[in-house]
Design a protein around this motif. Structure first.
Motif, PDB file in Angstrom:
ATOM      1  N   CYS A 291       0.947  -1.197  -0.031  1.00  0.00           N
ATOM      2  CA  CYS A 291       0.065   0.091  -0.088  1.00  0.00           C
ATOM      3  C   CYS A 291       0.955   1.180   0.061  1.00  0.00           C
ATOM      4  N   VAL A 292       0.186   2.414  -0.090  1.00  0.00           N
ATOM      5  CA  VAL A 292       0.896   3.709   0.161  1.00  0.00           C
ATOM      6  C   VAL A 292       0.287   4.186   1.395  1.00  0.00           C
ATOM      7  N   ALA A 293       1.480   4.763   2.078  1.00  0.00           N
ATOM      8  CA  ALA A 293       1.041   5.139   3.570  1.00  0.00           C
ATOM      9  C   ALA A 293       1.359   6.519   3.497  1.00  0.00           C
ATOM     10  N   LEU A 294       0.569   7.372   4.359  1.00  0.00           N
ATOM     11  CA  LEU A 294       0.682   8.820   4.772  1.00  0.00           C
ATOM     12  C   LEU A 294       0.802   8.657   6.309  1.00  0.00           C
ATOM     13  N   ASP A 295       1.335   9.868   6.772  1.00  0.00           N
ATOM     14  CA  ASP A 295       0.993  10.235   8.332  1.00  0.00           C
ATOM     15  C   ASP A 295      -0.430  10.455   8.312  1.00  0.00           C
ATOM     16  N   ASP A 296      -1.041  10.310   9.538  1.00  0.00           N
ATOM     17  CA  ASP A 296      -2.531  10.522   9.900  1.00  0.00           C
ATOM     18  C   ASP A 296      -3.054  11.851   9.521  1.00  0.00           C
ATOM     19  N   LYS A 297      -2.198  12.868   9.843  1.00  0.00           N
ATOM     20  CA  LYS A 297      -2.959  14.319   9.774  1.00  0.00           C
ATOM     21  C   LYS A 297      -2.969  14.305   8.067  1.00  0.00           C
ATOM     22  N   GLN A 298      -2.006  13.844   7.322  1.00  0.00           N
ATOM     23  CA  GLN A 298      -2.008  14.167   5.934  1.00  0.00           C
ATOM     24  C   GLN A 298      -3.094  13.277   5.207  1.00  0.00           C
TER      25      GLN A 298
END
Length: 164
Positions: free
Chosen positions: A139-146
């Motif tokens: 998958c592609v993961a981002l920080d939660d805020k983003q």
């Protein structure tokens, strides 16, 4: 299932999400808004995803199939993996059978989500829980805020390009 039939049709207002794997960046463009986010990828991100468990993030053209507010990874956006190119590549490599290829291709051509339970793998998402390293199963993961910001901008049917 009706959700997926509707979600695979690209609306006139569709935005564009571009994932640049080598730069570890996701770019969103839509509705006059441009955003860029740092990302994490699969644990073995170089190259095309070919099979379940290879920890590769796919490469190609996809769409957002659905939004999941109950994701175990904070929030998530479904990606329409596999596409026709992924399917042909997997068949040529002997990962899937001719019957599996035909079933996947029929679903795609009919605007339905293909099976996510083949040797090619599935359930590829853009999700939260951290962009600091390559740790996902593909998958592609981002920080939660983003991820919250992107989740609020994205609609099912938005285009996704995943580039090397």
């Amino acid at each position: 299932m009706a959700l997926l039939l509707c979600a695979l049709t690209v609306p006139a207002w569709g935005a564009q999400i571009t994932v640049f794997k080598s730069k570890r960046v996701l770019e969103y463009k839509g509705d006059g808004v441009t955003r860029t986010y740092r990302i994490g990828l699969g644990g073995s991100p170089v190259g095309h995803k070919l099979r379940q468990g290879d920890r590769k993030t796919p490469e190609g053209s996809y769409v957002i199939t659905h939004k999941n507010p109950q994701s175990q990874y904070y929030l998530s956006l479904g990606i329409s993996y596999p596409n026709l190119d992924d399917t042909a590549r997997a068949r040529k490599a002997g990962v899937i059978s001719g019957a599996q290829q035909a079933a996947i291709e029929t679903a795609i051509r009919q605007g339905r989500a293909p099976s996510q339970h083949t040797p090619m793998g599935g359930d590829v998402f853009i999700h939260g829980k951290g962009a600091g390293s390559d740790w996902t199963l593909g998958c592609v993961a981002l920080d939660d805020k983003q991820m919250r910001e992107l989740y609020d901008l994205v609609r099912p049917g938005d285009k996704v390009s995943i580039l090397p």
